[in-house]
Design a protein around this motif. Structure first.
Motif, PDB file in Angstrom:
ATOM      1  N   GLY A  50      87.729 -47.745   3.024  1.00  0.00           N
ATOM      2  CA  GLY A  50      87.708 -47.924   4.478  1.00  0.00           C
ATOM      3  C   GLY A  50      87.041 -46.789   5.212  1.00  0.00           C
ATOM      4  N   LEU A  51      86.027 -46.156   4.595  1.00  0.00           N
ATOM      5  CA  LEU A  51      85.366 -45.010   5.223  1.00  0.00           C
ATOM      6  C   LEU A  51      84.386 -45.493   6.284  1.00  0.00           C
ATOM      7  N   ARG A  52      84.554 -45.045   7.503  1.00  0.00           N
ATOM      8  CA  ARG A  52      83.621 -45.398   8.562  1.00  0.00           C
ATOM      9  C   ARG A  52      83.715 -44.401   9.695  1.00  0.00           C
ATOM     10  N   MET A  53      82.610 -44.291  10.442  1.00  0.00           N
ATOM     11  CA  MET A  53      82.568 -43.402  11.579  1.00  0.00           C
ATOM     12  C   MET A  53      83.094 -44.128  12.812  1.00  0.00           C
ATOM     13  N   GLN A  54      83.540 -43.346  13.786  1.00  0.00           N
ATOM     14  CA  GLN A  54      84.011 -43.892  15.046  1.00  0.00           C
ATOM     15  C   GLN A  54      83.224 -43.259  16.188  1.00  0.00           C
ATOM     16  N   GLY A  55      83.427 -43.764  17.392  1.00  0.00           N
ATOM     17  CA  GLY A  55      82.743 -43.218  18.554  1.00  0.00           C
ATOM     18  C   GLY A  55      81.510 -44.025  18.900  1.00  0.00           C
ATOM     19  N   ALA A  56      80.561 -43.358  19.557  1.00  0.00           N
ATOM     20  CA  ALA A  56      79.375 -44.046  20.074  1.00  0.00           C
ATOM     21  C   ALA A  56      78.146 -43.850  19.209  1.00  0.00           C
ATOM     22  N   SER A  57      78.299 -43.289  18.004  1.00  0.00           N
ATOM     23  CA  SER A  57      77.141 -43.038  17.151  1.00  0.00           C
ATOM     24  C   SER A  57      76.680 -44.323  16.485  1.00  0.00           C
ATOM     25  N   ALA A  58      75.442 -44.280  15.964  1.00  0.00           N
ATOM     26  CA  ALA A  58      74.897 -45.455  15.288  1.00  0.00           C
ATOM     27  C   ALA A  58      75.704 -45.796  14.046  1.00  0.00           C
ATOM     28  N   ALA A  59      76.214 -44.776  13.346  1.00  0.00           N
ATOM     29  CA  ALA A  59      76.981 -45.016  12.124  1.00  0.00           C
ATOM     30  C   ALA A  59      78.289 -45.745  12.400  1.00  0.00           C
ATOM     31  N   ALA A  60      78.784 -45.683  13.646  1.00  0.00           N
ATOM     32  CA  ALA A  60      80.056 -46.333  13.962  1.00  0.00           C
ATOM     33  C   ALA A  60      79.953 -47.849  13.900  1.00  0.00           C
TER      34      ALA A  60
END
Length: 453
Positions: A50-60
């Protein structure tokens, strides 16, 4: 000599050390190592769920990543095996021997595929879209100081679209081949409207300075088609140099057909607010950002033999000409321009024929932004006198003026242009039309209350 077993490790534990990290998921590490730091022995196993980025970045916008990696340490090298996937959109495998010292051997193979639609969660918010598949089958051998790349990267049936700008490339297919310390673009083609675009060449991804040698060709290509501008072109350009130093772009662009549509109602200027959210770092200074950027030299020739149409807001003109673009991308030096072949201007229902017209590029402003100069003239003869409408100044701030031979007041000149008579002979209705036209052309009012609000 150490045994490590860490489970349910979350990114939140790293926040005191990395306050900008916004991520979620869990990690687990099991390791049993011995020997010395210079020549370690043992095994390390890393898993992530379940690895994922959060926030407003493209990776999110990317789906959660699952990771499973194992490394068997054997002194100067390690046998590694890794599998990563983000559902069916991304599957990547890595296996082989990795060095633990600068002189250690390298023998790594990677296989997998990427669905470009994985980025549409981020691109969609920018009115963009990507489709297609990327297939990877690469191998790196040798040493870190002298690596050797083999294998292929295939791009299949890709489609890239920018709805806001009207850019659309379809049927993008191509193959990139590893060759020593470089990758070679064997053949990368795309459809742009009814025409095609193609790229060949090489990039030294592991060579000093990142040498680049790329050849770009377009035939009857229509890469952009929107309400504002549509362009069909032929092109033959080369890009040579070093990505880490200086690259030179040279070649020709033949503008076979260009249509520029000027909207009848231009919106009022809207202020752009640079928003910094709480916790975000302010943007880096532009001068600092560009200080280390590579230099891109320019030597381009843009030619339009005709069919360069500018229409709208009362204007209907066809241009032709040639531009020379030299200098660098940060300080371009543009010379030449486009001359009028034919044109007319609809002024309050009266059509005025242009007797001359030119859009010239006499250089750039002090901040290196291009701002073409305008020189258009339409005239009308009335009772032995000549009334002229002139459009001059810069494209960012055009100036419309009225002159005559002999010299007369502007309202008198406009009356001659509009009605073929002097201002004293106008009816009340014609006076109102004259005042409206004069106020609009000279910028007193745009008669656009909603735009003003």
């Amino acid at each position: 000599a150490a045994t490590v077993d860490v489970r349910n490790l979350t990114p939140g534990l790293a926040r005191p050390f990395m306050p900008d990290l916004q991520a979620q998921g869990t990690l687990a590490v099991q390791a049993k190592v011995s020997g010395t730091m210079e020549r370690p022995q043992g095994q390390v196993h890393l898993t992530g769920n379940g690895l994922r980025m959060q926030g407003a970045s493209a990776a999110a916008s990317l789906p959660p990543l699952h990771l499973d990696a194992t490394a068997d340490l054997a002194g100067t090298s390690a046998k590694v095996k890794m599998q990563a996937d983000a559902g069916s959109k991304l599957v990547l495998g890595l296996a082989g021997t990795a060095p633990l010292t600068s002189a250690g051997p390298v023998n790594l193979r990677t296989n997998g595929h990427l669905d470009l639609a994985i980025a549409n969660g981020y691109l969609g918010a920018q009115a963009r879209q990507a489709l297609g598949q990327v297939l990877l089958a690469l191998q790196v051998e040798g040493t870190m100081s002298a690596p050797h790349i083999t294998g292929t990267v295939d791009l299949q049936n890709a489609d890239i679209q920018d709805f806001a700008q009207g850019v659309h490339l379809s049927a993008i297919n191509g193959r990139i081949v590893g060759q020593g310390n470089s990758i070679v673009i064997q053949n990368l083609t795309a459809k742009a409207g009814d025409g095609t675009m193609g790229v060949t060449g090489s990039v030294g991804v592991l060579a000093p300075g990142l040498p680049v040698d790329i050849h770009f060709v377009a035939r009857d290509a229509r890469p952009i088609s929107s309400d504002l501008i549509t362009a069909v072109m032929n092109s033959d350009m080369t890009i040579k140099g070093q990505a880490a130093g200086r690259m030179d772009v040279a070649g020709n662009v033949d503008l076979r057909k260009v249509e520029v549509n000027i909207p009848n109602s231009l919106p009022s200027s809207v202020a752009r607010l640079d928003v910094i959210r709480p916790g975000d770092k302010p943007p880096a200074d532009a001068a600092t950002t560009n200080a280390s950027a590579s230099v891109i030299g320019l030597d381009l020739t843009l030619t339009s033999p005709g069919k360069f149409f500018v229409r709208g807001h009362g204007l209907d003109a066809e241009m032709a000409g040639k531009l020379k673009v030299k200098g660098t991308s940060s300080a371009p030096q543009v010379s030449g321009g486009f001359d009028l072949k034919r044109g007319n201007f609809d002024l309050a229902g009266i059509s005025l024929n242009f007797t001359k017209g030119r859009v010239a590029f006499n250089g750039s402003s002090v901040d290196h932004k291009l701002d073409p100069t305008l020189d258009f003239e339409a005239d009308r003869a009335v009772n032995g006198e000549t009334a002229m409408l002139k459009v001059g100044g810069y494209a960012s701030a055009p100036k419309i003026s009225f002159e005559s031979i002999p010299s007369l007041p502007q309202d008198q000149v406009l009356a001659m242009l509009l009605f073929g008579t002097d201002a004293h002979s106008l009816s009340s209705t014609q006076m109102v039309e004259l005042g409206t036209a004069l106020a609009t052309l000279t910028g007193v009012t745009s008669f656009d209350p909603m735009g003003t609000i």
